[in-house]
Each structure stands twice: as structure tokens, then as C-alpha cells.
Design an enzyme around this catalytic site. Structure first.
Site, PDB file in Angstrom:
ATOM      1  N   HIS A  24       0.802  -1.230   0.000  1.00  0.00           N
ATOM      2  CA  HIS A  24       0.000   0.000   0.000  1.00  0.00           C
ATOM      3  C   HIS A  24       0.832   1.276   0.000  1.00  0.00           C
ATOM      4  CE1 HIS A  24      -3.001  -2.918   0.720  1.00  0.00           C
ATOM      5  NE2 HIS A  24      -3.874  -2.200   1.351  1.00  0.00           N
ATOM      6  N   HIS A  79     -14.923  -4.670   0.290  1.00  0.00           N
ATOM      7  CA  HIS A  79     -13.994  -3.566   0.554  1.00  0.00           C
ATOM      8  C   HIS A  79     -13.549  -2.980  -0.775  1.00  0.00           C
ATOM      9  CE1 HIS A  79     -10.995  -1.152   2.393  1.00  0.00           C
ATOM     10  NE2 HIS A  79     -10.012  -2.018   2.479  1.00  0.00           N
ATOM     11  N   GLU A  81     -10.901  -0.880  -1.301  1.00  0.00           N
ATOM     12  CA  GLU A  81      -9.494  -0.500  -1.491  1.00  0.00           C
ATOM     13  C   GLU A  81      -8.949  -1.245  -2.715  1.00  0.00           C
ATOM     14  OE1 GLU A  81      -7.058  -0.534   2.068  1.00  0.00           O
ATOM     15  OE2 GLU A  81      -5.612   0.801   1.101  1.00  0.00           O
ATOM     16  N   ASP A  83      -6.497  -2.952  -3.593  1.00  0.00           N
ATOM     17  CA  ASP A  83      -5.928  -4.311  -3.595  1.00  0.00           C
ATOM     18  C   ASP A  83      -7.024  -5.373  -3.684  1.00  0.00           C
ATOM     19  OD1 ASP A  83      -6.450  -3.276  -1.024  1.00  0.00           O
ATOM     20  OD2 ASP A  83      -5.175  -4.763  -0.039  1.00  0.00           O
ATOM     21  N   HIS A 146     -10.760  -1.537   8.010  1.00  0.00           N
ATOM     22  CA  HIS A 146     -10.160  -0.316   8.476  1.00  0.00           C
ATOM     23  C   HIS A 146     -10.540   0.904   7.617  1.00  0.00           C
ATOM     24  CE1 HIS A 146      -6.838  -0.196   5.283  1.00  0.00           C
ATOM     25  NE2 HIS A 146      -7.612  -1.202   4.977  1.00  0.00           N
ATOM     26  N   ASP A 165     -10.230  -7.281   5.103  1.00  0.00           N
ATOM     27  CA  ASP A 165      -8.876  -7.163   5.670  1.00  0.00           C
ATOM     28  C   ASP A 165      -8.750  -7.762   7.071  1.00  0.00           C
ATOM     29  OD1 ASP A 165      -7.336  -5.825   3.673  1.00  0.00           O
ATOM     30  OD2 ASP A 165      -8.440  -3.996   4.102  1.00  0.00           O
ATOM     31  N   TYR A 193       0.296  -7.269  10.718  1.00  0.00           N
ATOM     32  CA  TYR A 193      -0.736  -6.645   9.880  1.00  0.00           C
ATOM     33  C   TYR A 193      -1.605  -5.715  10.733  1.00  0.00           C
ATOM     34  CZ  TYR A 193      -4.194  -6.105   6.214  1.00  0.00           C
ATOM     35  OH  TYR A 193      -5.025  -5.560   5.265  1.00  0.00           O
ATOM     36  N   HIS A 226      -6.425 -11.380   2.801  1.00  0.00           N
ATOM     37  CA  HIS A 226      -4.969 -11.530   2.677  1.00  0.00           C
ATOM     38  C   HIS A 226      -4.534 -12.748   3.478  1.00  0.00           C
ATOM     39  CE1 HIS A 226      -4.337  -7.520   0.965  1.00  0.00           C
ATOM     40  NE2 HIS A 226      -5.079  -7.015   1.925  1.00  0.00           N
TER      41      HIS A 226
END
Ligand code: FEO
Length: 400
Positions: A24, A79, A81, A83, A146, A165, A193, A226
Site C-alpha cells: 500500500h 472492501h 481499497e 488491492d 479499516h 482485511d 498486519y 490476505h
């Protein structure tokens, strides 16, 4: 990688990013990472999350082993984001899904990521259930875990929770389950993490865990986006670990991180470390030149005390220290003891500047702030040693 069937009709379709080290743009992922996507085959064919931009062909290739991508009916976006949703536009173009499920906050944000006019968005209501045939998708908002848009998807018939996440670990491996590797190793990476991504939202984690405990979900598989999947009794392990991290209970440990020009500050730090160790405190001494700021944060995370050092440089501190302090301050670690030391040539602002950093992070400051002109002499090093002893006493008082 070929898909892996987790349960009959439920598959892992992720991508293993073996050589990702810059996670990130700010964190170190020393063991690479994975972007986990999941496919459920039912009357409706469902894709849960996608993968990072640039890996869409790998995702499509894996999916093609199971179905024609054009037959996907639903895409769940736990999510936004990049990724996990970086190739969402590509997948929407190819799959032409009947519905795309996003959280209320995701619904607000999605148009800032994509030109999504005409997409069949379905903004979920928290707790909403959608039948996909023999199975059900149930959605739970998990705001700020998050990002504002995060949500979990639960499939009660399979006792599976897809958590985005949360519970993730940056581990690239050909194994898919925690029980195929060392649980302690996975916990280390899960803590790293958490330390680097989730720490600012630790109170939110505790609340979410409490809410989920109240829901009494029947659970035997946790699928994060992940790393490795938790199954069987490892689900309880994942939940226990997250509760432990979220409480940020300090250990009998001090992290000393510093930068140095001509080794004077380094000698002072080593003397403080020696004082701490002589009182039985576990110490980590970390030069910011030799350690990535996310490795420093991973150590700070469960430490009771933080000692920082820098010489005065151009009326300030060395830039490597400013980098690491900026990073750690942003993650808002709670309940630490702090102290500062540093050498100087003529103006000597370093220790006041370092102490201000510690104060802005709400740390309990242990005095004195020690500074040494040009090189620490025997008396200065003795003072540093004693500072270590004093910090050890404060740690004992704090953790009992
Ligand atoms: Fe793994 Fe918040 O993205």
C-alpha cells in the site's frame, strides 16, 4: 494458481503476490501477500471480492477453471481499497453481473473510484440476507475496519465468514490454511498486519468482536482477503488473537529506535538499553537506517516503553527519525511510556523535539531528557543507564 475448493462449491480464487514488499505504499510486506477472492457456485454464481489491479488476468484464468466469467450473477464488494477492488471495473465489464453488493459507505465511495453509471449496485442494509439458491449471503457492516466501506459477508449454511482485511496476514504461500503452517508464525504476521493497518481502529475492533459474539454465529471458516484461511478451531484462535491485539496490552518490553551521525546517540541508546535489560526488561534496539518503519511499529505495538534518540541536525532531528515518528504517530499506539536522548554539536534542540513527539502520542514521559555535547562521556552514559533503570521501574508499575 489454480482455484482451491474450500468447501463443496466454495472456492478460493486468489492471487499470490510473492514479491510484494511495498504494501500500500507505506508498509513492509517481507513475505509478500495474497489478494484473496472467493467464488460460490449456487443457483446464483457469486464472486466475493476481486484482486489488485494488474492481476485481473490471473483472477479470470482461475475463475475460468470453474465457470465462464460471463455467468457470474453477483459480485460482493466487501472492501473498495484497490488491492481488492482494483480490477472491479474490468470484472464488471466481463461478467456483466446482475447485482453488485456494496455497503452503504461503499455505495457512497464507489463512484469516486470508478465511472460506475449503469452498474447494478445494490446497497446492502446491515444484516440483510440474499438467497443465492441453497445458500444465503448475509451482510454485516464493519465500518472503519479499516475503511468506512468495510463489510463482512456471512454464509450461514456453510458457517463461513468472509472478512475482508480483518484477520489478514501478509504471507505469500502455496498453503491456503493456517493449519498447514505454524500457527505461531501466522499469529506473528497477523499481529504485524494489525499493528501497521488496524491499530488506529483498535476500539472499533473490540466493539465489532463484542457485536459478533452477541450474534452467536455458527462459524467454522474465516476467510480474510490476505493470507491464510482459518478453519475449525483456528477460527477461535483468530478471534482470540484479535481481541488480544485490540486491547493493546503492553508486555515487559521496550523498543529503542534512533538515528545517529557519528555514533554518539547510538552509544546513549545502547546505555539506556543496558539499564533496561539489567532490570529484566526485554529490549529491541532498532536503528531507523537498518529497520523499515513498519518493522519498528510492529515492535512498538506490544511494548510498554519507547525510547527514541536522534542528534540535533540543522536545529531539528535527523529525517529518518521524522519519517518513523510520523508513521508511528499516525497509527496511534496507546498506553506507552516514553523517553528521549540525543547528542548535539552546538544548538541541542533534539531532545525537546523528540519529547514533543512522544507527548503528542500521549506517552507518559520519563525524565530526564538526556543530551550529550558531541560525545557522551562516562557520566552521560551512566545517566543513560540509570534512565533505563528508571524506565524499567515505570514499566513494572504499569504492567504489575
Ligand atoms: Fe487489503 Fe484495506 O485493503
Amino acid at each position: 494458481m489454480r482455484p482451491v475448493e474450500i468447501k463443496k462449491g466454495v472456492h478460493w480464487l486468489g492471487v499470490i503476490d510473492w514479491n510484494c514488499r511495498n504494501f500500500h505504499g507505506y508498509a513492509l510486506s517481507a513475505k509478500g501477500t495474497t489478494y484473496n477472492s472467493f467464488y460460490i457456485e449456487d443457483e446464483k454464481k457469486v464472486l466475493i471480492d476481486t484482486v489488485s489491479h494488474g492481476f485481473e488476468n490471473q483472477l479470470l484464468c482461475a475463475l475460468s477453471h470453474l465457470t465462464n466469467p460471463e455467468e457470474i450473477d453477483y459480485i460482493v464488494v466487501n472492501h473498495l481499497e484497490p488491492d481488492h477492488a482494483g480490477c472491479l471495473d474490468k470484472m464488471v465489464e466481463i461478467c456483466k453481473p446482475e447485482k453488485i453488493f456494496v455497503s452503504p459507505m461503499g455505495g457512497k465511495a464507489i463512484e469516486t473510484f470508478f465511472d460506475c453509471k449503469g452498474w447494478p449496485l445494490h446497497i446492502i442494509k446491515p444484516g440483510e440476507e440474499v438467497s443465492i439458491g441453497k445458500r444465503t449471503l448475509r451482510f454485516y457492516e464493519t465500518r472503519m475496519l479499516h475503511w468506512p466501506d468495510n463489510m463482512f459477508t456471512y454464509v450461514p449454511e456453510e458457517k463461513m465468514l468472509f472478512t475482508s482485511d480483518a484477520f489478514g496476514q501478509n504471507i505469500a504461500s502455496s498453503e491456503r490454511y493456517v493449519d498447514q503452517l505454524s500457527k505461531e508464525m501466522v499469529a506473528d504476521y497477523m499481529q504485524q498486519y494489525f499493528a501497521n493497518i488496524i491499530t488506529p481502529y483498535a476500539p472499533k475492533v473490540l466493539k465489532t468482536l463484542e457485536t459478533f459474539a452477541g450474534l452467536n454465529l455458527d462459524l467454522d471458516t474465516i476467510c480474510p482477503d490476505h493470507g491464510l484461511i482459518f478453519r475449525g478451531e483456528d477460527c477461535a484462535f483468530a478471534l482470540e488473537k484479535y481481541a488480544e491485539y485490540a486491547k493493546q496490552t503492553p508486555k515487559n518490553k521496550a523498543v529503542l529506535f534512533y538515528d545517529t551521525m557519528w555514533k554518539s546517540t547510538e552509544k546513549m541508546i545502547n546505555a539506556v538499553a543496558s539499564g533496561l535489560a539489567s532490570e529484566g526488561v526485554s529490549v529491541k534496539v532498532m536503528s531507523v537506517k537498518a529497520n523499515h518503519h513498519s518493522d519498528v511499529m510492529s515492535e512498538v505495538f506490544d511494548a510498554a516503553a519507547v525510547v527514541i534518540g536522534s542528534p540535533t541536525h540543522n536545529n531539528g532531528i535527523l529525517p529518518g527519525m521524522a519519517d518513523t515518528l510520523t508513521y508511528i504517530k499516525g497509527l496511534r499506539p496507546q498506553g506507552k511510556i516514553g523517553a528521549a536522548v540525543g547528542s548535539f554539536g552546538w544548538s541541542g534542540e533534539c531532545v525537546n523535539i523528540l519529547t514533543e513527539w512522544l507527548e503528542t502520542m500521549g506517552m507518559e514521559i520519563i525524565e530526564p531528557k538526556i543530551k550529550a555535547k558531541n560525545r557522551p562521556d562516562h557520566d552521560a552514559l551512566k545517566e543513560c543507564f540509570q534512565l533505563g533503570v528508571n524506565i524499567a521501574a515505570a514499566i513494572k508499575e504499569k504492567i504489575g
